[in-house]
Design a protein around this motif. Structure first.
Motif, PDB file in Angstrom:
ATOM      1  N   ASP A  34       0.906  -1.067  -0.216  1.00 57.60           N
ATOM      2  CA  ASP A  34      -0.093   0.012  -0.024  1.00 57.60           C
ATOM      3  C   ASP A  34       0.811   1.203   0.114  1.00 57.60           C
ATOM      4  O   ASP A  34       1.517   1.721   0.996  1.00 57.60           O
ATOM      5  CB  ASP A  34      -0.969  -0.064   1.009  1.00 57.60           C
ATOM      6  N   ILE A  35       1.071   1.839  -1.147  1.00 59.10           N
ATOM      7  CA  ILE A  35       2.196   3.087  -1.277  1.00 59.10           C
ATOM      8  C   ILE A  35       1.382   4.081  -0.672  1.00 59.10           C
ATOM      9  O   ILE A  35       2.220   5.062  -0.259  1.00 59.10           O
ATOM     10  CB  ILE A  35       2.439   3.071  -2.761  1.00 59.10           C
ATOM     11  N   THR A  36       0.214   4.375  -0.411  1.00 62.56           N
ATOM     12  CA  THR A  36      -0.379   5.184   0.688  1.00 62.56           C
ATOM     13  C   THR A  36       0.139   5.548   1.840  1.00 62.56           C
ATOM     14  O   THR A  36       0.478   6.670   2.511  1.00 62.56           O
ATOM     15  CB  THR A  36      -1.852   5.574   0.341  1.00 62.56           C
ATOM     16  N   VAL A  37       0.389   4.423   2.507  1.00 67.01           N
ATOM     17  CA  VAL A  37       1.063   3.997   3.670  1.00 67.01           C
ATOM     18  C   VAL A  37       2.382   4.659   3.783  1.00 67.01           C
ATOM     19  O   VAL A  37       2.855   5.287   4.502  1.00 67.01           O
ATOM     20  CB  VAL A  37       0.987   2.805   4.159  1.00 67.01           C
ATOM     21  N   ALA A  38       3.176   4.347   2.676  1.00 66.15           N
ATOM     22  CA  ALA A  38       4.465   4.633   2.624  1.00 66.15           C
ATOM     23  C   ALA A  38       4.547   6.408   2.383  1.00 66.15           C
ATOM     24  O   ALA A  38       5.538   6.863   2.906  1.00 66.15           O
ATOM     25  CB  ALA A  38       5.079   3.742   1.185  1.00 66.15           C
ATOM     26  N   LEU A 197      -2.098   0.330  -5.713  1.00 62.73           N
ATOM     27  CA  LEU A 197      -2.362  -0.671  -6.657  1.00 62.73           C
ATOM     28  C   LEU A 197      -2.579  -1.932  -6.002  1.00 62.73           C
ATOM     29  O   LEU A 197      -2.545  -3.092  -6.699  1.00 62.73           O
ATOM     30  CB  LEU A 197      -1.098  -0.670  -7.395  1.00 62.73           C
ATOM     31  N   GLN A 198      -2.801  -1.986  -4.627  1.00 66.17           N
ATOM     32  CA  GLN A 198      -3.348  -3.299  -3.880  1.00 66.17           C
ATOM     33  C   GLN A 198      -4.650  -3.625  -4.207  1.00 66.17           C
ATOM     34  O   GLN A 198      -5.430  -3.042  -3.750  1.00 66.17           O
ATOM     35  CB  GLN A 198      -2.798  -3.085  -2.523  1.00 66.17           C
ATOM     36  N   THR A 199      -4.773  -4.602  -4.962  1.00 65.88           N
ATOM     37  CA  THR A 199      -6.380  -5.128  -5.196  1.00 65.88           C
ATOM     38  C   THR A 199      -6.640  -6.261  -4.251  1.00 65.88           C
ATOM     39  O   THR A 199      -7.865  -6.375  -4.496  1.00 65.88           O
ATOM     40  CB  THR A 199      -6.225  -5.675  -6.815  1.00 65.88           C
ATOM     41  N   GLY A 200      -5.901  -6.730  -3.515  1.00 64.10           N
ATOM     42  CA  GLY A 200      -6.138  -8.005  -2.585  1.00 64.10           C
ATOM     43  C   GLY A 200      -6.411  -7.415  -1.193  1.00 64.10           C
ATOM     44  O   GLY A 200      -6.989  -6.284  -1.113  1.00 64.10           O
ATOM     45  N   ARG A 201      -6.043  -7.954  -0.239  1.00 59.09           N
ATOM     46  CA  ARG A 201      -6.324  -7.502   1.361  1.00 59.09           C
ATOM     47  C   ARG A 201      -5.377  -6.077   1.272  1.00 59.09           C
ATOM     48  O   ARG A 201      -4.243  -5.965   1.036  1.00 59.09           O
ATOM     49  CB  ARG A 201      -5.638  -8.634   2.031  1.00 59.09           C
ATOM     50  N   ARG A 202      -6.077  -5.237   1.689  1.00 61.62           N
ATOM     51  CA  ARG A 202      -5.597  -3.965   1.998  1.00 61.62           C
ATOM     52  C   ARG A 202      -5.869  -3.754   3.547  1.00 61.62           C
ATOM     53  O   ARG A 202      -6.996  -3.595   4.170  1.00 61.62           O
ATOM     54  CB  ARG A 202      -6.061  -2.720   1.494  1.00 61.62           C
ATOM     55  N   ALA A 203      -4.640  -3.455   4.468  1.00 61.85           N
ATOM     56  CA  ALA A 203      -4.949  -3.345   5.915  1.00 61.85           C
ATOM     57  C   ALA A 203      -5.051  -1.903   6.225  1.00 61.85           C
ATOM     58  O   ALA A 203      -4.538  -0.996   5.530  1.00 61.85           O
ATOM     59  CB  ALA A 203      -3.581  -3.765   6.433  1.00 61.85           C
ATOM     60  N   GLY A 204      -5.669  -1.403   7.300  1.00 60.99           N
ATOM     61  CA  GLY A 204      -5.788  -0.148   7.874  1.00 60.99           C
ATOM     62  C   GLY A 204      -4.779   0.116   8.733  1.00 60.99           C
ATOM     63  O   GLY A 204      -3.834  -0.941   9.349  1.00 60.99           O
ATOM     64  N   VAL A 205      -4.499   1.361   8.978  1.00 61.66           N
ATOM     65  CA  VAL A 205      -3.304   1.672   9.898  1.00 61.66           C
ATOM     66  C   VAL A 205      -3.821   2.794  11.245  1.00 61.66           C
ATOM     67  O   VAL A 205      -4.656   3.393  10.559  1.00 61.66           O
ATOM     68  CB  VAL A 205      -2.027   2.205   9.505  1.00 61.66           C
ATOM     69  N   GLY A 206      -3.386   2.653  12.205  1.00 65.28           N
ATOM     70  CA  GLY A 206      -3.892   3.762  13.187  1.00 65.28           C
ATOM     71  C   GLY A 206      -2.566   4.206  13.535  1.00 65.28           C
ATOM     72  O   GLY A 206      -1.466   3.768  13.787  1.00 65.28           O
TER      73      GLY A 206
END
Length: 238
Positions: A34-38, A197-206
């Protein structure tokens, strides 16, 4: 976010091999691909002038490799309680001089880094196996910026972990010795400079700021701030 930093994140992120694909449900890759987390992590490192990066639960080193190569001027610490995983990641990054990978209990690593650095960024991802060290990790942090992976952000697209009936979410934060008044999660509707570009499991972050002003988090255009006590109470009544 500056274009130079975005371009560097883009280049390093997609040149990181997804070795975790051998086992992980998200196919591996830095931050669960998940590049948005990066991008958010880069903003936090810059905004808070962090002096070290800590990752707990390296597995085969996808995120470790990204962090070490993306931030060559910062010390990167990682660990895994599986000796084979730690050894593999250490060998994978043997030519990278700013990373230290150890086979230790993750709260031990967290406490060691807290004693050594003034404002580390912690990426807590040791969510595997019978033992769940997250509570002890959080209790060990007295200062730093904390990013918790597999966190419940209250959106159906984003996955989260549950251990023995306890959701990885605000209730974990409420159990801290000094619970943060506010925590932050990515805005699912945010317009990031790069698409995920993650089309599968995408994890949340806190995300929480411990021993630091949360103002940088409050002002971030891609984060939503929430009241820890109110969110915990709402979840209990669901």
């Amino acid at each position: 976010m500056g274009h130079d930093r975005t371009d560097t994140t883009l280049a390093v992120f997609y040149r990181t091999e997804r070795v975790g694909s051998v086992r992980l449900s998200d196919g591996g890759g830095p931050f669960g691909f998940d590049i948005t987390v990066a991008l958010i992590v880069d903003d936090l490192l810059t905004g808070y002038s962090c002096d070290a990066i800590v990752e707990t639960g390296c597995f085969l080193g996808d995120t470790t490799s990204y962090l070490a190569r993306r931030y060559p001027d910062l010390p990167v610490y990682s660990c895994d309680n599986d000796a084979g995983h730690a050894s593999f990641t250490r060998h994978r990054l043997r030519a990278t001089g700013n990373v230290a990978v150890t086979c230790v209990d993750s709260p031990t690593l967290v406490a060691t880094v807290v004693a050594r650095h003034e404002r580390p960024l912690f990426f807590l991802d040791a969510h595997w196996g019978v033992q769940w060290p997250l509570g002890r990790e959080l209790a060990s942090i007295t200062t730093g910026i904390v990013v918790i992976h597999d966190f419940d952000i209250g959106h159906p697209r984003f996955a989260f972990d549950t251990y023995q009936g306890m959701v990885c979410g605000p209730a974990m934060l409420a159990r801290m010795p000094s619970p943060p008044a506010r925590y932050f999660t990515p805005d699912p509707q945010a317009d990031h400079p790069l698409p995920c570009l993650q089309t599968g499991r995408r994890a949340g972050v806190g995300i929480v700021a411990i021993g630091a002003d949360p103002g940088t988090l409050e002002a971030h255009p891609h984060l939503i701030g929430r009241d820890t006590t109110a969110a915990t109470a709402a979840m209990m009544h669901q």
